[in-house]
Scaffold this active site. Structure first.
Site, PDB file in Angstrom:
ATOM      1  N   TYR A 232       0.836  -1.206   0.000  1.00 41.27           N
ATOM      2  CA  TYR A 232       0.000   0.000   0.000  1.00 41.27           C
ATOM      3  C   TYR A 232       0.866   1.249   0.000  1.00 41.27           C
ATOM      4  O   TYR A 232       0.664   2.158  -0.809  1.00 41.27           O
ATOM      5  CB  TYR A 232      -0.934  -0.028   1.221  1.00 41.27           C
ATOM      6  CG  TYR A 232      -1.704   1.240   1.423  1.00 41.27           C
ATOM      7  CD1 TYR A 232      -2.835   1.526   0.662  1.00 41.27           C
ATOM      8  CD2 TYR A 232      -1.310   2.174   2.382  1.00 41.27           C
ATOM      9  CE1 TYR A 232      -3.536   2.701   0.842  1.00 41.27           C
ATOM     10  CE2 TYR A 232      -2.004   3.347   2.577  1.00 41.27           C
ATOM     11  CZ  TYR A 232      -3.119   3.612   1.797  1.00 41.27           C
ATOM     12  OH  TYR A 232      -3.820   4.789   1.982  1.00 41.27           O
TER      13      TYR A 232
ATOM     14  N   ASP B 148     -11.040   9.033   5.644  1.00 41.03           N
ATOM     15  CA  ASP B 148      -9.730   9.707   5.708  1.00 41.03           C
ATOM     16  C   ASP B 148      -9.921  11.195   5.543  1.00 41.03           C
ATOM     17  O   ASP B 148     -10.185  11.645   4.435  1.00 41.03           O
ATOM     18  CB  ASP B 148      -8.822   9.137   4.622  1.00 41.03           C
ATOM     19  CG  ASP B 148      -7.416   9.733   4.674  1.00 41.03           C
ATOM     20  OD1 ASP B 148      -7.153  10.655   5.457  1.00 41.03           O
ATOM     21  OD2 ASP B 148      -6.570   9.261   3.893  1.00 41.03           O
TER      22      ASP B 148
ATOM     23  N   ASP C  16      -2.858   5.013  10.353  1.00 40.37           N
ATOM     24  CA  ASP C  16      -3.968   4.394   9.636  1.00 40.37           C
ATOM     25  C   ASP C  16      -4.335   3.080  10.316  1.00 40.37           C
ATOM     26  O   ASP C  16      -3.454   2.355  10.797  1.00 40.37           O
ATOM     27  CB  ASP C  16      -3.573   4.083   8.187  1.00 40.37           C
ATOM     28  CG  ASP C  16      -3.708   5.285   7.258  1.00 40.37           C
ATOM     29  OD1 ASP C  16      -3.843   6.418   7.761  1.00 40.37           O
ATOM     30  OD2 ASP C  16      -3.665   5.076   6.031  1.00 40.37           O
TER      31      ASP C  16
END
Lengths: 123, 123
Positions: free
Chosen positions: A14, A38, A98
């Site tokens: 990612y 996000d 995250d």
């Protein structure tokens, strides 16, 4: 369930895709019906098409990414990373945490990015 | 919604309570109907009574805690920290990333701890 090693590998992929890939490369790591929030507190994007559109800005800028630390537990990863974006004459550095969940094939089923402008510098 | 400063203050109080407080001190930071999943993938504890029972081990050991980094976004905090537990002749160090959500009074409504034995050292 995806293994911790599989999950760590996708986190790495990612960050590589955010740095050097296209929005389609990033979106391909997500499950078809995944969600993306996000930063946390904004309206979640639902589905891979909306997720790819979210990452479309990637296609116009130069990013570098660096993993600072990652934790994996069950089907969930949390990772602290740095993304440096060069856009025109500005360099924007953000260091979010995250949180991602993964399905049995280690596709991302949800992503929630925890950061605010407090965690951003512009130079 | 609780402010980012309020949320950061509770994260700090939480780590202080884990280090120097009792299980009741820690549980008092949670909302009555809060949930706790530590580590993620285990059965969540529901309600302040079950949460206090989870922290009961605190009452028998010496802990120190250190915040490494915290991010706040909306009603959510993610923070990377170190907890060092001295139990008998063993020193156990764990560095989880915890994700917490908060209600309008900055009480913890959920806690999810992302770590595994990979993130633990015993000396």
């Amino acid at each position: 369930m995806a293994s911790a090693d599989d999950i760590r590998a996708i986190v790495s992929k990612y960050l590589d895709a955010v740095a050097g890939g296209t929005s389609a490369d990033v979106a391909a790591l997500y499950a078809e019906d995944a969600t993306l929030e996000d930063p946390v507190g904004t309206e979640p994007k639902v589905g891979r098409e909306a997720i790819q559109a979210f990452y479309a800005a990637l296609d116009a800028v130069d990013n570098t990414t660096e993993l600072i630390t990652v934790r994996v537990s069950g089907n969930t990863a949390a990772f602290h990373f740095r993304v440096v974006t060069v856009a025109g004459d500005k360099t924007i550095t953000i260091e979010p945490i995250d949180v991602m969940t993964f399905d049995d094939q280690a596709r991302i089923t949800s992503m929630r990015a925890i950061w605010s402008t407090d965690d951003m510098t512009v130079a």
